[in-house]
Design a protein around this motif. Structure first.
Motif, PDB file in Angstrom:
ATOM      1  N   SER A  58       0.863  -1.170   0.000  1.00 40.53           N
ATOM      2  CA  SER A  58       0.000   0.000   0.000  1.00 40.53           C
ATOM      3  C   SER A  58       0.900   1.220   0.000  1.00 40.53           C
ATOM      4  N   TYR A  59       0.342   2.382   0.287  1.00 41.21           N
ATOM      5  CA  TYR A  59       1.174   3.584   0.240  1.00 41.21           C
ATOM      6  C   TYR A  59       2.129   3.667   1.423  1.00 41.21           C
ATOM      7  N   GLY A 273      -8.070   8.688  -6.012  1.00 39.10           N
ATOM      8  CA  GLY A 273      -7.548   8.227  -4.731  1.00 39.10           C
ATOM      9  C   GLY A 273      -6.341   9.066  -4.358  1.00 39.10           C
ATOM     10  N   PHE A 274      -6.155   9.307  -3.059  1.00 44.65           N
ATOM     11  CA  PHE A 274      -4.991  10.114  -2.688  1.00 44.65           C
ATOM     12  C   PHE A 274      -4.542   9.819  -1.266  1.00 44.65           C
TER      13      PHE A 274
ATOM     14  N   PHE B 236       1.005   2.856  -8.664  1.00 44.47           N
ATOM     15  CA  PHE B 236       0.833   4.074  -7.889  1.00 44.47           C
ATOM     16  C   PHE B 236       0.812   5.273  -8.854  1.00 44.47           C
ATOM     17  N   ASN B 237      -0.090   6.212  -8.588  1.00 42.77           N
ATOM     18  CA  ASN B 237      -0.206   7.438  -9.395  1.00 42.77           C
ATOM     19  C   ASN B 237      -0.596   7.183 -10.848  1.00 42.77           C
ATOM     20  N   LEU B 264      -7.953   2.120  -5.937  1.00 42.40           N
ATOM     21  CA  LEU B 264      -7.698   3.488  -6.389  1.00 42.40           C
ATOM     22  C   LEU B 264      -7.171   4.323  -5.224  1.00 42.40           C
ATOM     23  N   LEU B 265      -7.692   4.068  -4.034  1.00 39.38           N
ATOM     24  CA  LEU B 265      -7.262   4.820  -2.846  1.00 39.38           C
ATOM     25  C   LEU B 265      -5.822   4.498  -2.477  1.00 39.38           C
ATOM     26  N   THR B 266      -5.526   3.196  -2.309  1.00 34.06           N
ATOM     27  CA  THR B 266      -4.210   2.849  -1.765  1.00 34.06           C
ATOM     28  C   THR B 266      -3.097   3.083  -2.784  1.00 34.06           C
ATOM     29  N   ARG B 267      -3.454   3.253  -4.054  1.00 33.02           N
ATOM     30  CA  ARG B 267      -2.416   3.518  -5.060  1.00 33.02           C
ATOM     31  C   ARG B 267      -2.514   4.927  -5.659  1.00 33.02           C
ATOM     32  N   SER B 268      -3.320   5.785  -5.058  1.00 34.98           N
ATOM     33  CA  SER B 268      -3.442   7.178  -5.531  1.00 34.98           C
ATOM     34  C   SER B 268      -3.722   7.252  -7.032  1.00 34.98           C
ATOM     35  N   VAL B 269      -4.730   6.480  -7.458  1.00 38.67           N
ATOM     36  CA  VAL B 269      -5.047   6.406  -8.885  1.00 38.67           C
ATOM     37  C   VAL B 269      -6.150   7.406  -9.242  1.00 38.67           C
TER      38      VAL B 269
END
Lengths: 332, 332
Positions: A58-59, A273-274, B236-237, B264-269
């Motif tokens: 995860s991040y 997502g961010f 990510f991104n 989408l959240l955990t990879r900031s997509v």
């Protein structure tokens, strides 16, 4: 010198329990040049910590088994071998759940205690406030007159998002899980309308009734069926910020739901997502606005404070039961 | 004067059939000042037309029952009462499916026939090319060295997206539904790798194997399980442009699938639905680039042309069976 610490004893399957944590007593290391001895004052508990209890990419990296949980901590300097920090200074850092610890000056930020209560640096003046600020301002780009829906609205981030959206001239609808919370959102935090999702049978219809012009912005802390109901009312050119998915964090299977893409496609919707660190370069600007709004009384903040270092695991589990109003903090 | 026309006879439930259309012969109206008499040459058939056959709110209004289908048409001016258009001019417009028709000069754009084959104005130099250009350049913002996956890659939009991505220095993987299509994408259109989804058992693994560094950009024309497999490999991104969902257009129930938000959240997509008209103000710039690339041979285009006005319904249904390579067009 000895200290208490709380470690991850095992990885939870589904909802975490107190058995996943272990309270230990260990030695404090020797202080070296450039380091300080710290005593924790306030410990942040946050929904994202649930993700770090899993062994998945995860991040942020997973917590290690038998190692202390880590999080945002406000601490007092008891002894210093640093040129930058002196005894008595109050500092903020990403630190292990220990009562006392040695830390490098490089990983600590000295706090100006004259601006606001020091615990606010874990909340509205910390990651929480910056998450609200950048998620709303940089992703959702609110325009005056738009309708903003916030899930998890009584949580630490949600309550700040709603107040920033009001400052931007938006109409703000908050979704929360008790009448006490929804009442507080309206009377104390200036939300225009609220929905208690636990007592509302048809969420889609309830949102439609409160958003006759549709939903322009959805700030999502929760996910799951609440999000389905909001997205069913989404407007053309709407923006959805994915900040949290607390309803899904304890799922043991991949959650299934209606496919979003047809709706996002036909209504030209953005979903992003961010994580707050995506906006790291702009932190000073975000902090400046938040500090001004807090100082001017335009943003109020609220905390749920549990007392006692040993209460940390219980406080974290409480987040998933919605036991907090605003920021959940443990005071040592 | 009489003309053939094709009307919507009934709204399809699930996949459309020929019974949903009706061929009629009707009178052509009298020409008035500012109008021209047109004869259709090329008629565009496009996946988005399926949505307009339903009676549901979308970015374009539904077709009316017993009224002609409408779409992009290249036509010749047979007679003119317009100061701007003369007999023999070739024009482009959103026009009804009629062999002959009266149209106002205001709704027509005269075509420069010296640039490229006139049919290209329905394709790479028309809405199709602009959709590819703005979806990729403005939403996905490709950077040199990134990995781009395109579903429906052998479709009219997909084949252009892949070539623009190559011009931007990306590695391009195309997903299509036959070995003939995937071979053509590699040998004629310069795609780096391709996947025939109809003969691939484990799409998630196939994408992982071809994208060892993950997927930075996903240009989605298809949706459904193909998208699930791509998003399982998302970086990510990453950026996801939702251009079409042809796999779902004929669904009679709300399609269900894995919830996207946690990923989408955990990879900031970023995921963004769009329609080309969102970028209307920038059309001249997009057209300029596309025309240059076509002229310089950097973008090749491909068309599947069916002959005969009466074939329009069959050609449209063919899109959902993947019968086209590139742009599907009917020549009157």
């Amino acid at each position: 010198m000895k200290t208490k610490q709380i470690v991850l004893a095992s990885r939870p399957k589904g909802s975490p329990t107190l058995d996943n944590f272990r309270l230990e007593t260990v030695d404090v290391a020797q202080i070296k040049d450039g380091e300080v001895l710290l005593e924790g004052i306030y410990y942040s508990v946050d929904p994202y910590m649930r993700g770090r209890m899993n062994d998945t990419k995860s991040y942020t990296p997973p917590f290690d088994i038998d190692q202390p949980i880590q999080g945002g901590v406000i601490a007092k300097v008891l002894e210093s071998k640093s040129d930058k920090l002196k005894t008595g200074d109050i500092v903020l850092g990403m630190l292990p759940w220990k009562e006392k610890d040695i830390a490098s000056e490089k990983n600590l930020k000295k706090i100006d205690t004259s601006v606001a209560p020091v615990s606010y640096y874990l909340g509205v003046l910390g990651m929480t406030g910056l998450t609200a600020y950048f998620g709303l301002m940089n992703i959702c780009k609110p325009k005056s007159g738009e309708t903003v829906v916030i899930s998890g609205a009584a949580g630490a981030v949600g309550v700040v998002v709603g107040q920033i959206a009001k400052i931007q001239g938006c109409r703000v609808i908050g979704i929360a899980g008790s009448d006490e919370k929804t009442k507080s959102l309206k009377t104390e935090f200036g939300f225009d309308e609220t929905i208690n999702y636990k007592t509302t049978k048809d969420m889609k219809q309830a949102i439609a009734a409160l958003c006759p012009k549709g939903v322009d912005i959805y700030f999502d802390n929760v996910g799951g069926e609440i999000s389905d109901a909001v997205i069913a009312n989404i407007n053309f050119n709407a923006r959805i910020a994915l900040c949290g998915q607390i309803a899904l964090y304890n799922s043991t299977e991949i959650p299934v739901g209606p496919r979003l893409q047809p709706m996002l496609l036909t209504r030209s919707v953005l979903m992003q997502g961010f994580i707050v660190s995506n906006f790291q370069n702009e932190f000073p600007e975000g902090f400046k606005h938040l500090a001004e709004w807090v100082k001017d009384g335009k943003i109020k903040f609220t905390e749920t404070i549990e007392n006692g270092f040993d209460q940390l695991p219980k406080a974290l589990l409480g987040l998933f039961k919605g036991e907090n109003m605003g920021k959940m903090i443990v005071k040592a």
